[in-house]
Design a protein around this motif. Structure first.
Motif: not given
Length: 362
Positions: A108-114
């Motif tokens: 979730v964290i990586v997806s929001i950042f991407a």
């Protein structure tokens, strides 16, 4: 959140960050070694070079984001398995689904950042990256050109306006063998031909060289000839630039508005813009799918150790990239709907993730 969740989530994010920090300098080093002679030859200022490599870092990280994420998860999950930490966790009564929870938090964290990067940072970096390359690093040809460009710039009722340019230079914003046609009720009313057309940034109009205008009359045609004349037209230089290049340099709001405008114009290359638009959403979702696949593949302790898991991971990661590129190209060049083409790799690997997850639970 329990200690085990914090432990796994921390390893997830740290390993992914370290993977980026390891490979990006390698990419920069390779790029510098290939281009240092041209940079010295053209005496490019150090400030411009540093800005270029800042854009290169964002562009490169976004391009290889799925591979970095996948390999980092394979790496640290395999270490957990080899140290029998996963066996200890599951033996304590924690289910595999519960064990997977911190990985999903990390995704979730990586997806929001991407997602935020794809919406706002990557377009600007893409423009800077491509502009620098084509202005300074493309040999003696400091241009980016396209050929045989046809655009319908206006269509309202029976009125239709079309333009054609045989070659367009993106850097100098100059086109050659320009043609403008105005058609009403399928009849040619006006036609303009020029040897060269150049966009004027300050006045927002065009200078035409070798200008020849013909207005078709009932009995006689009216012809106007000028060596050089300034004319305003209902199209912008972006209409003549490479379609992928233009789409990559727009934020999500700009791209959405641009697609709507091109639809109204009846642009035949609309699929190319849609592929870029849908990829901004599909790439972050792939983080969840790749996370599940990586955990399912590497959570089992194997005889070959971490090397076997990494080998499997590399094959799956590059297969995903291959699917993504092939179906993206098919959407641009064939009749496959862009939405289906862009999301098809996620669908296929989502099914694979479900299958591997069931086997891992067993």
């Amino acid at each position: 959140m329990k200690i085990i969740d914090i432990y796994i989530l921390k390893r997830y994010l740290v390993t992914f960050s370290v993977m980026l920090l390891m490979f990006i300098p390698i990419g920069i080093t390779i790029d510098v070694s290939e281009k240092v002679n041209k940079m010295i030859e053209k005496k490019i200022p150090l400030k411009d070079i540093l800005i270029y490599y800042g854009d290169f870092t964002i562009y490169f990280a976004n391009l290889l984001f799925p591979i970095f994420l996948f390999l980092s998860i394979i790496w640290f999950t395999s270490k957990l398995a080899n140290n029998t930490e996963i066996i200890a966790i599951l033996s304590s009564g924690i289910s595999f689904a519960r064990f997977l929870r911190p990985f999903i938090f990390g995704a979730v964290i990586v997806s929001i950042f991407a997602l935020l990067m794809g919406f706002f940072l990557v377009p600007k970096a893409s423009k800077g990256f491509n502009d620098f390359r084509y202005q300074n690093l493309k040999g003696n040809s400091q241009t980016r050109e396209t050929s045989d460009i046809f655009r319908q710039i206006n269509k309202e009722g029976k009125l239709e306006e079309n333009i054609y340019v045989s070659n367009y230079n993106y850097i100098s914003q100059t086109g050659f063998n320009f043609t403008y046609e105005k058609i009403i009720d399928n009849k040619l009313i006006e036609k303009v031909i020029a040897n060269r057309i150049k966009f004027n940034e300050k006045t927002k109009d065009y200078t035409l060289y070798g200008y020849n205008k013909r207005i078709v009359g009932v009995d006689n045609d009216q012809i106007t000839i000028n060596d050089k004349i300034n004319v305003s037209y209902n199209f912008e230089p972006d209409d003549l630039t490479p379609v992928i290049y233009v789409a990559e340099t727009m934020t999500i709001g700009q791209l959405n508005s641009f697609i709507d405008k091109e639809r109204e114009r009846g642009n035949g290359n609309i699929n190319t813009y849609l592929v870029v638009f849908y990829k901004k959403f599909s790439l972050p979702i792939s983080a969840f799918i790749l996370t599940i696949i990586a955990v399912a593949v590497s959570s089992m302790k194997r005889r070959g150790g971490m090397g076997i898991n990494l080998a499997i991971g590399i094959v799956i990661a590059f297969t995903f990239i291959f699917f993504d590129k092939v179906f993206g190209t098919l959407a641009e060049k064939s009749s496959i709907p862009p939405f289906i083409a862009v999301w098809f790799p996620n669908l296929v690997f989502g099914i694979l993730a479900t299958y591997l997850l069931r086997n891992a639970k067993r």
